[in-house]
Scaffold this active site. Structure first.
Site, PDB file in Angstrom:
ATOM      1  N   GLU A   2      39.464  13.997  33.668  1.00  0.00           N
ATOM      2  CA  GLU A   2      39.525  14.118  35.203  1.00  0.00           C
ATOM      3  C   GLU A   2      38.035  13.200  35.444  1.00  0.00           C
ATOM      4  O   GLU A   2      37.351  12.515  35.393  1.00  0.00           O
ATOM      5  CB  GLU A   2      38.627  15.384  35.331  1.00  0.00           C
ATOM      6  N   GLU A  14      46.578  20.723  35.197  1.00  0.00           N
ATOM      7  CA  GLU A  14      45.633  22.142  35.586  1.00  0.00           C
ATOM      8  C   GLU A  14      46.028  22.378  36.704  1.00  0.00           C
ATOM      9  O   GLU A  14      46.463  22.397  37.113  1.00  0.00           O
ATOM     10  CB  GLU A  14      44.855  21.781  35.202  1.00  0.00           C
TER      11      GLU A  14
END
Ligand code: BGP
Length: 496
Positions: free
Chosen positions: A192, A387
């Site tokens: 991220e 994810e």
């Protein structure tokens, strides 16, 4: 007729991260990581994201003064994968995993980040993990940095703000690339990468009170620039050591809908999406998009870039785009009087058409298809969902065979709905999707609230928010369901 048959070779699996899963935080020669100082606040409103993630130098000193405290610092024990790795990988193999996403804890390899030589015991730990995965035909998908830079880099250099950290990271990558070039095919550089802007401590090792008198936005983007250069250098090194490896970027796919058809709300949603895409644009196209450079200029940010930096970034873009997707949110130009709700590291306007989890995250399977189409149309490169999952409060119950389980029907419903959208994105929208690793395949410590009670796994771990429990593992109802999805490569979804 929808068969829900996924492409041959589709990489079904599950994801974890060392800082939330591994434990053994001060064993095997590992040094302190930033996450070992991340204090839990289970009594604070779980949707109040910033309360759980702001950190001061005083907080860090407090944590360092209490190395014995595993109650307030749950990331130190995680799910104790460090002592359960053989059993956990066997459970993943029992589900039929093709891929297992994990991260390497940087401070297990270079305890202080700037050490001359690596910690052999740390290198051996991951050797055995990768060997065990291959024993079952499971491909490791390795995140090189997942919220766990060595704490010493923060205290000595202000971590990613100092250009020297590019060199320390390069040294770390050279070591793991050489060591694991024949065991790891799939790599992600930074988890991220965009989250530096939302939680600069865990991603960039940036502690706001160490930058008194500085423009903190400039500090963040200077650090982000160093990470972009480091990510490109990592891609170069990994490809040199193993030309057939695949290196991906990793993006927080926050999907925003305009709260109304007012043009200013639609513009707000578009702007919010670009505020996320600017980071993947940089890693995929190998250059800063004009609108990010415009932000630097309009905000008066002076980002120091060496001429070599831009050449390296351009020459070594990523091979694929991976991302996390949990929920969607609404945005509006004027949010006055509008209900808000939490999301993955954000708070946004509540969508009246969606239901929210106990943590306020709004489940939206259709949003996953929208996200897949958005990303594929933007980049025309293979995608990987690394994810996706639902955090739930759960209780163990007797399973009638003298053991225990969890009847986690909510997980089954969540995954079934999202898998069907993935199937449509592949078969109707032409999206090239490499694989899917659920978050998290086994219960572990939540990143935002540091809670074990926010349970994501197909496997229950007996540990509560205060570190009490046996750390025993129990197969949930969803364990058997996901095993069937994998063995039929999705076809069983057509029966549901
Ligand atoms: C993502 C992180 C993961 C994981 C996930 C779930 O941002 O990459 O590490 O934590 O969020 O969020 P949480 O753990 O806060 O429920």
């Amino acid at each position: 007729m929808k068969t829900y048959q996924f492409p041959d070779g589709f990489l079904w699996g599950g994801a974890t991260a060392a800082n939330q899963f591994e434990g053994g935080w001060n064993e095997g020669g590992k040094g302190w990581s930033v996450s070992d100082c991340a204090r839990s606040h289970p009594d604070v409103d779980v949707t109040n994201y910033s309360a759980h993630n702001e950190i001061t130098s005083k907080d860090i000193q407090e944590a360092m003064d209490h190395p014995e405290d595993l109650v307030h610092y749950p990331k130190r024990h995680g799910s104790d994968f460090y002592h359960h790795w053989k059993e956990d990988i066997a459970l993943m193999a029992e589900m039929g995993f093709k891929v297992f996403r994990l991260s390497i804890a940087w401070s297990r390899i270079y305890p202080n980040g700037d050490d001359e030589t690596p910690n052999e015991e740390g290198l051996k730990f991951y050797d055995q993990i990768f060997d065990e995965c291959h024993k079952y035909g499971i491909e490791p998908l390795v995140t090189i940095s997942h919220y766990e830079p060595p704490l010493n880099l923060v205290l000595k250099y202000n971590c990613w703000y100092d250009r020297k950290t590019i060199g320390f990271f390069e040294n770390y990558v050279r070591t793991i690339s050489k060591r694991y070039k024949d065991k790891v095919t799939y790599w992600l550089t930074f988890n991220e990468v965009d989250s530096m802007i939302r939680h600069p401590y865990t991603t960039g090792g940036l502690v706001r009170d160490r930058f008194e008198g500085k423009n903190f936005e400039e500090v963040i983007f200077q650090s982000m620039h160093h990470q972009f250069v480091a990510s490109a250098l990592a891609t170069k090194i990994l490809h040199e050591d193993n030309p057939s490896c695949k290196v991906g970027c990793m993006l927080t796919k926050l999907t925003y809908y305009p709260y109304s058809c007012r043009p200013e709300d639609v513009l707000e949603a578009q702007q919010r999406m670009r505020a996320i895409y600017c980071y993947s644009d940089t890693q995929v196209f190998g250059e800063y998009p004009a609108y990010l450079l415009a932000r630097f200029k309009n905000h008066g940010l002076n980002i120091v870039m060496e001429p070599e930096d831009l050449r390296i970034m351009k020459e070594y873009p990523v091979d694929f785009i991976s991302f996390s997707y949990y929920m969607s949110s609404c945005v509006a130009k004027n949010t006055e009087g509008l209900a808000t709700t939490a999301g993955n590291t954000i708070t946004a306007v509540k969508n009246p058409y969606l239901k929210a989890s106990d943590w306020g995250w709004q489940t939206d399977p259709t949003g996953l298809r929208i996200s897949l189409v958005d990303l594929y149309d933007r980049y025309r490169k293979p995608l990987f969902i690394v994810e996706n999952g639902l955090g739930e409060k759960e209780e163990l119950v007797e399973d009638g065979n003298g053991s225990y389980t969890v009847n986690d029907d909510a997980h089954i419903e969540y995954y079934r709905d999202h898998f069907k959208q993935m199937y449509d994105a592949i078969n109707e929208d032409g999206v090239e999707l490499m694989g899917y690793t659920s978050w998290a395949c086994i219960d572990l410590v939540s990143e935002s609230t540091k809670q074990m009670s926010k349970r994501y796994g197909f496997i229950y771990v007996d540990c509560d928010d205060y570190g009490n429990g046996t750390f025993s593992r129990y197969r949930k109802k969803s364990f058997w369901w996901y095993k069937h999805v994998i063995e039929t490569n999705g076809a069983c979804l057509g029966e549901e």
